[in-house]
Scaffold this motif. Structure first.
Motif, short mmCIF file in Angstrom:
data_model
loop_
_atom_site.label_atom_id
_atom_site.label_comp_id
_atom_site.label_asym_id
_atom_site.label_seq_id
_atom_site.Cartn_x
_atom_site.Cartn_y
_atom_site.Cartn_z
N UNK A 159 131.69 69.75 74.97
CA UNK A 159 131.05 68.43 74.93
C UNK A 159 130.52 68.06 73.55
N UNK A 160 130.35 69.04 72.66
CA UNK A 160 129.83 68.77 71.32
C UNK A 160 130.95 68.62 70.29
N UNK A 161 132.20 68.82 70.70
CA UNK A 161 133.32 68.86 69.75
C UNK A 161 133.54 67.52 69.07
N UNK A 162 133.55 67.54 67.74
CA UNK A 162 133.73 66.32 66.94
C UNK A 162 135.08 66.31 66.20
N UNK A 163 135.58 67.48 65.88
CA UNK A 163 136.80 67.57 65.08
C UNK A 163 137.73 68.59 65.73
N UNK A 164 138.89 68.11 66.23
CA UNK A 164 139.91 68.98 66.82
C UNK A 164 141.20 68.77 66.06
N UNK A 165 141.62 69.80 65.33
CA UNK A 165 142.82 69.70 64.50
C UNK A 165 143.75 70.87 64.80
N UNK A 166 144.92 70.55 65.37
CA UNK A 166 145.88 71.57 65.80
C UNK A 166 147.26 71.31 65.24
N UNK A 167 147.37 70.51 64.20
CA UNK A 167 148.68 70.04 63.75
C UNK A 167 149.56 71.16 63.21
N UNK A 168 150.87 70.89 63.27
CA UNK A 168 151.91 71.81 62.77
C UNK A 168 151.81 73.19 63.40
N UNK A 169 151.90 73.21 64.72
CA UNK A 169 152.05 74.42 65.51
C UNK A 169 153.20 74.19 66.48
N UNK A 170 153.21 74.92 67.58
CA UNK A 170 154.25 74.73 68.60
C UNK A 170 153.64 74.54 69.98
N UNK A 171 152.50 73.84 70.03
CA UNK A 171 151.86 73.56 71.31
C UNK A 171 152.74 72.63 72.14
N UNK A 172 152.64 72.76 73.46
CA UNK A 172 153.49 71.97 74.33
C UNK A 172 152.72 71.58 75.59
N UNK A 173 153.42 70.88 76.48
CA UNK A 173 152.81 70.47 77.74
C UNK A 173 152.00 69.19 77.61
N UNK A 174 151.45 68.77 78.72
CA UNK A 174 150.66 67.55 78.75
C UNK A 174 149.21 67.83 78.37
N UNK A 175 148.50 66.81 77.97
CA UNK A 175 147.08 66.97 77.69
C UNK A 175 146.33 67.13 79.02
N UNK A 176 145.48 68.14 79.17
CA UNK A 176 144.74 68.33 80.42
C UNK A 176 143.88 67.12 80.76
N UNK A 177 143.64 66.92 82.04
CA UNK A 177 142.80 65.80 82.49
C UNK A 177 141.43 65.87 81.81
#
Length: 276
Positions: A159-177
């Motif tokens: 709930x406190x997260x302000x910056x989420x950076x995951x670029x240039x990886x191999x993540x997949x799937x849909x964004x969780x609800x």
């Protein structure tokens, strides 16, 4: 009176012993980190004969290690699991090194952690589900690794997260609800992964979002009009996905590449814009 003095002396001695043992235990963890990441080859090396607060990149408060910042320091090897016992850590920055292996599964033990940066390494595996139990986490940077898998289902608990950076990886799937519950988020960078599925209209819940980058993924369906509700949004790039349908002129102008998409055949197309 003498009994009281004796009791006081014992209390002081016990307190000092506890602090000393905590400091010794944390020192052993740092030495393990040094050994596991080839400390003799670090750019800025540690002299372990000195007090811990004199070691490069280490901050100690009240005999507790609260920050480790070894960014761009030629660390190689794996992150030792023992690092998850440093329960007073507020910052862990091992970015821009040559670390491999996986993120420790018990990273969720670091309940006071606010900044977690492992970007620009060679890490593999997935994001441990335990990361979702970090109540104070504000910054999570894992970009430019070789990470894969789906995002943890309970990521919305950050709930406190302000910056989420995951670029240039191999993540997949849909964004969780639960992803759309990250209402403190200001910067979201997921570009150049393999995320799929539709972008939920609940994206409008991220009311503090200032920078959104989903470039080069496989998101599909209609571009949510709810993006227009994000009054703080200044930068956006959602192009080179599989989005289809009409978009408003406002959103098209906000997007860095004016809604340039890929279709199912892999051809580059521009989404039709509603004028006015």
């Amino acid at each position: 009176m003498s009994n009281k003095i004796t009791l006081l002396l014992l209390t002081v001695f016990f307190s000092l012993s506890v602090f000393a043992s905590v400091s010794k235990a944390e020192k052993e963890v740092l030495i393990k980190l040094n050994q596991a990441t080839n400390g003799s080859k670090w750019t800025n090396k540690w002299d372990i004969s000195l007090p811990m607060d004199k070691w490069y990149g280490v901050k100690v408060v009240d005999d507790k290690v609260v920050s480790i910042n070894l960014k761009n320091n030629n660390l190689t090897g794996r992150i030792p699991v023992e690092i998850t016992t440093l329960v007073n850590l507020r910052e862990l920055n091992l970015s821009t090194n040559l670390l491999n292996g996986e993120i420790p599964l018990n990273i969720g033990n670091l309940k006071t952690l606010e900044i977690f940066d492992l970007s620009f390494n060679k890490l593999t595996g997935f994001i441990p589900a335990s990361i979702c139990t970090l109540p104070n986490l504000k910054v999570l940077l894992l970009d430019r690794n070789i990470l894969s898998g789906e995002l943890p289902q309970q990521i919305g608990k950050l709930s406190m997260l302000e910056n989420l950076s995951l670029y240039e990886n191999s993540f997949q799937g849909t964004l969780p609800v639960s992803f759309y519950e990250l209402k403190s988020l200001k910067l979201l960078s997921l570009y150049t992964n393999r995320f799929t599925g539709k972008l939920s209209p609940s994206i409008g819940n991220l009311v503090l979002l200032e920078n959104l980058n989903l470039f080069d993924n496989d998101f599909k369906g209609q571009v949510p009009v709810e993006l227009e509700k994000l009054t703080h949004l200044k930068k956006m790039n959602i192009s080179y996905n599989l989005f289809s349908g009409l978009v408003s002129n406002k959103l098209s102008l906000l997007d860095k590449l004016n809604m340039t998409m890929r279709n199912e055949a892999g051809n580059v197309v521009s989404l039709p814009v509603i004028k006015g």
